[in-house]
Every structure is written in C-alpha cells, then in structure tokens.
Write a protein that holds these residues in place. Sequence first.
Motif, PDB file in Angstrom:
ATOM      1  N   ALA A 477       0.825  -1.202   0.000  1.00 38.18           N
ATOM      2  CA  ALA A 477       0.000   0.000   0.000  1.00 38.18           C
ATOM      3  C   ALA A 477       0.862   1.256   0.000  1.00 38.18           C
ATOM      4  CB  ALA A 477      -0.933  -0.010   1.216  1.00 38.18           C
ATOM      5  N   HIS A 478       1.923   1.260   0.824  1.00 37.59           N
ATOM      6  CA  HIS A 478       2.791   2.438   0.886  1.00 37.59           C
ATOM      7  C   HIS A 478       3.461   2.692  -0.454  1.00 37.59           C
ATOM      8  CE1 HIS A 478       6.515   4.686   1.852  1.00 37.59           C
ATOM      9  NE2 HIS A 478       5.705   5.339   2.672  1.00 37.59           N
ATOM     10  N   SER A 479       3.895   1.609  -1.120  1.00 45.51           N
ATOM     11  CA  SER A 479       4.565   1.786  -2.412  1.00 45.51           C
ATOM     12  C   SER A 479       3.617   2.312  -3.476  1.00 45.51           C
ATOM     13  CB  SER A 479       5.179   0.458  -2.876  1.00 45.51           C
ATOM     14  OG  SER A 479       4.173  -0.454  -3.271  1.00 45.51           O
ATOM     15  N   LEU A 480       2.294   2.037  -3.312  1.00 46.36           N
ATOM     16  CA  LEU A 480       1.298   2.498  -4.273  1.00 46.36           C
ATOM     17  C   LEU A 480       0.708   3.860  -3.912  1.00 46.36           C
ATOM     18  CD1 LEU A 480      -0.607  -0.871  -4.833  1.00 46.36           C
ATOM     19  CD2 LEU A 480       0.789   0.321  -6.521  1.00 46.36           C
ATOM     20  N   GLY A 481       1.041   4.350  -2.693  1.00 47.21           N
ATOM     21  CA  GLY A 481       0.521   5.639  -2.271  1.00 47.21           C
ATOM     22  C   GLY A 481      -0.918   5.593  -1.804  1.00 47.21           C
ATOM     23  N   ILE A 482      -1.376   4.432  -1.323  1.00 46.95           N
ATOM     24  CA  ILE A 482      -2.726   4.308  -0.786  1.00 46.95           C
ATOM     25  C   ILE A 482      -2.636   3.699   0.604  1.00 46.95           C
ATOM     26  CG2 ILE A 482      -3.805   4.088  -3.062  1.00 46.95           C
ATOM     27  CD1 ILE A 482      -3.896   1.092  -2.700  1.00 46.95           C
ATOM     28  N   SER A 483      -3.742   3.697   1.328  1.00 49.88           N
ATOM     29  CA  SER A 483      -3.732   3.151   2.679  1.00 49.88           C
ATOM     30  C   SER A 483      -3.962   1.643   2.653  1.00 49.88           C
ATOM     31  CB  SER A 483      -4.832   3.809   3.522  1.00 49.88           C
ATOM     32  OG  SER A 483      -6.110   3.433   3.028  1.00 49.88           O
ATOM     33  N   PRO A 484      -3.441   0.904   3.656  1.00 49.41           N
ATOM     34  CA  PRO A 484      -3.684  -0.543   3.704  1.00 49.41           C
ATOM     35  C   PRO A 484      -5.167  -0.886   3.729  1.00 49.41           C
ATOM     36  CG  PRO A 484      -1.910   0.058   5.197  1.00 49.41           C
ATOM     37  CD  PRO A 484      -2.511   1.333   4.708  1.00 49.41           C
ATOM     38  N   SER A 485      -5.969  -0.041   4.400  1.00 51.74           N
ATOM     39  CA  SER A 485      -7.399  -0.338   4.475  1.00 51.74           C
ATOM     40  C   SER A 485      -8.053  -0.335   3.095  1.00 51.74           C
ATOM     41  CB  SER A 485      -8.097   0.692   5.382  1.00 51.74           C
ATOM     42  OG  SER A 485      -7.940   2.006   4.858  1.00 51.74           O
ATOM     43  N   THR A 486      -7.516   0.492   2.194  1.00 54.17           N
ATOM     44  CA  THR A 486      -8.053   0.502   0.822  1.00 54.17           C
ATOM     45  C   THR A 486      -7.868  -0.849   0.156  1.00 54.17           C
ATOM     46  OG1 THR A 486      -7.601   2.872   0.580  1.00 54.17           O
ATOM     47  CG2 THR A 486      -7.858   1.588  -1.446  1.00 54.17           C
ATOM     48  N   ILE A 487      -6.670  -1.425   0.307  1.00 44.14           N
ATOM     49  CA  ILE A 487      -6.412  -2.735  -0.298  1.00 44.14           C
ATOM     50  C   ILE A 487      -7.284  -3.804   0.350  1.00 44.14           C
ATOM     51  CG2 ILE A 487      -4.680  -4.543  -0.628  1.00 44.14           C
ATOM     52  CD1 ILE A 487      -2.608  -2.462  -1.054  1.00 44.14           C
TER      53      ILE A 487
END
Length: 525
Positions: A477-487
């Motif tokens: 998630a960090h590498s994609l620039g989104i939050s873990p909760s999104t995934i």
Amino acid sequence: MTDKQIKNVCNRSTEQAEPNTIWLAEQSPTLKGVYATHLRAGGHYVVEIDEPETLCDQLCEEQPDLLILDMGLPEALACKVLSHVQALDMDIPILALANERTAHLAARSLERGADDYLMKPFDETRLLASIRRILETVQMREQLRALLNVGGREGLGDMVGSTPAMRAIYRGIDALSETTAPVLLSGAPGTGKRLAARTIHQTGPRRSGPFIMVDCTSLTSTQLDHEIFGDARAGLMMEPSARSASGLRANLSATGALRRAHGGSLYLRGVDALDIALQTKLLRFLQTGTVSAGRADRLQSLDVRLMCSMDADPLASISSGRFREDLFYRLNIANLSLPALAERKTDIARLARHFLAREASETHSGFRDLSDDAVAALEAWEWNENVRELEALVSWICQSHRGVTVEAYMLPSDGDRRYRRVAARRMESEPSSAYGKEEEVPGLVLGELAEASLADIERMIIENRIAAYGNSIPKAAHSLGISPSTIYRKKEGWDDGAVVADQAGPVGSRHFDLPKTADGAVLVG
C-alpha cells in the motif's frame, strides 16, 4: 575517477583506427573465396592463408585481430594450431568452422581456446554476426584491463558496497554493459546475481528496452518451453484484441520471454535446470539469433542480450551429461562472479543502513542507525544466504522492535523460530525495492493492456505489488501511495465478486494475474 572519466576510458578502447585484420584458414579454396568476399564486404581486411601448415610459425611472427580456423584442415592441423596458441598464451580471438564430419571437434575447439564456432553451411549474416560478437568480447577484455586502475565507488545503480570485491564488480559491469555478449553470473545464493544482471542492462545501451527474468528452477520443462520460446504462431502475429483478462494473459504468455525481450535483455535464473532438449533450442537461438515463427521455413530474428546464472557446478553438470558443453561455452563468453557477504564484511554496516532507510520509507519504521555493538554482531553473523539474509534480518528487527538505533540485543537468537519464518518469507519473495524495479513493460504489452478493463489492470497491479513485497499489504500500500485499508476493502470485494469503488478507482470482479516466478517477480518485461 569519475563516471565520465570511466566512460572515456571505455570509448577510447573501442575506437577502431583501421579495419580489423582477419586471417582465413579454410581447407576449401572455393569456400575460402566466398568467405573472403563476405568479410571484405563487411569492412574487414582479409589475409587468406594458402599454406596452413606454416600457420603456427606465422602466428609467432605476427598476430591478426581474429583467426578463422577450419577444423577440417588435414593432419589435425587445426587442433595443433589451437594447442600452439594456448600453450604460448597468445591473445588471439579464434572462430572455428566445422561441418558434419568435424562436428565432434566443434565444442572441443571452445575448450581449447576458440571463442566461437560455426557449423557449415552458414550465410553471410551469421558469419559477420559471429565475428562482431567475438570482436565485441575482445573490446570488453580491453576495457576491463583499462579499468583495473580506476578508483572505486560506493555503489552502482541499486548495488551497495565499497569493498575492493564490489569495486571489481562495478568495473566488470561497466565493461559488460557496453557489449552484447552473453554473460554467465555466478555466486552463492543471495549474493545479488539478478540485481547484477539488471544493473548491466540498466547501465548499457539497452536500458530503454525490456528486462525480462525467467526463473528456470520453478517451472516444469513444458512450462519453461512455453515461457521462454512461446507459441511459434506468436511470431506471425500477436492477437491485439484480447479483451478479457484470461485472453490478455494467454497472449502475453504465448509470445515467450525471448520475443518479449526483443531490443532488451533476458535473464535466465538457474539455466542448468533446462533439460537437454531446451538447452538445444537455446543453443540454436544463440547460434542463429532466430526462433521459429509458425512454419518450418519461417524464422523470426530477435535482438536479445542473454544473461544467465547456474545453481549447480557447471563442470560437474557437463561431466555428468546434464548440461551441454557447447552451450556452456557459448554462455560463458563473459563471467561475473558475485562475492559472498563474508568476503565483504566491511560492507555489512552500509548494507544494513541501506535496508533500514528503505524500511523507514516503506513502513515508517523509526530506526535510523546501528550501534557499534550491533555492527560488530552483524559482522560476526554467519550469512548463509548472504545479502538476502541481511535484508530479511533488518526487516525482522523493524517488525519486532521499536527505537531509533538498532542495538545488539535486538538481533534474533539462532533458535528464534519467528525470525526464521519471517526471514524465509522475505528471502523467498526477494522484494523488488531491494533488488531493482519490476520488469519494465514493453510497448507491445502496453498496447495489449489498453484492451483490458481498468478494473483488471488495477487488480493486476495491486496483487502483483503485494506479491513483490512478500505478501505484506502495508508495504504494498505504501509503495502504491494508498492506505492498507483501501487494499483490504478491495480484496473483500474481489472475494465477494462485487465491484468496489473508492478514491483509488474501480475494481472489477474478474480475476486477473500475470505470469510470475516463484519469488513473485512479474514475467512481463
């Protein structure tokens, strides 16, 4: 010396003030005339050897830039010439020629000092291409000699280290990146052979082309044949209208890694895992630069720089008949041996700090440095898996402890089962952030991705990024620039077959997955 100065050394060594002088020792007067015509048309100066029995004496007085030697010369003369050149340690590039009658001498000629061989009959293109490869290898050797006195650096690309052993690796990569010769990478597990192959690619003229990796140890023989060589019909036409995820995946796989690597580089990890039949197909590609294009009379020419590694001892594999001797010598034109971590102990602290910085960036770990006691403990550690194990250990410390400075007491004990599990997962996944970015997608594949839905593409990217980070959703998630909760929300939607929409974009219900190796690397170039 700066990188610019190093580049100047390489450029000076490759300049040609005059045509290459090639001596041609061919038994057949007719063929000798034909070959000489081709060579002169290719811009070479040719000396036709009319009295091959005096060749050894002539070589003692004068040496050509390259010697073409017919293995069919009478009275085993060709073998005598090879032995003569080898005994006197003459630095003369040799291209051996053989036919069906002398085929048994072809592979042996490589062992006795020849740089390459051609089986008759061959055309002008193959002759000139083989000569070009040999002369490029000679230039590479000259570059290596010229770079021996070049000052060291603390890294190259994603590679980290400033010990003499690593500086020698950087010099070797500088020279290898300027050639197209095959490279055989050797070294213990975890020493960074894939990273070295990628660095050779990224620092050379093929950097804008695809870099493809195939893990030969994780696939069956049938799978390897399909993955490396693809479907021969793919050489006639790639189907651009793969509108479903399954159709897109089939198209990508059908092309084969060699076609996907056209204009770039192909790295075969554990090439000794190929069976004899596939070794023969790979040898044929090295000899001709072509693959089958759907019909027996049609071949497709490919421009691919091949790099390989072997897990088993090559000489033992050759002696037991598991690996073709002629293929080994074709692959071993240039060899780069990666040092074990135990041979570069003063690099351990620098590597550990590099991994700490990466963990801080990806997982927001608070660790920034190592205490002196921690450095001493790391340098005393037995690194059976080399750099890959050090990376795993740093990751484990950041997950298991909190602080700013890593202390010696934070290192796991030998019997710590949790560390071993974390380390095993990390070493199996070999994250792309530590060993270079995932394989670049060539234009052909991008064109096909355009036919897939946004939902399929998004799911592909997220799932492959999770795999690349050892199934760590927070890091992905960090590498994609989104939050873990999104995934997590998206994964729930995939599992339920529903469509989930949020700020990251639409996600479809269809499963989509690109081919990967066992360690999670995406095999799409």
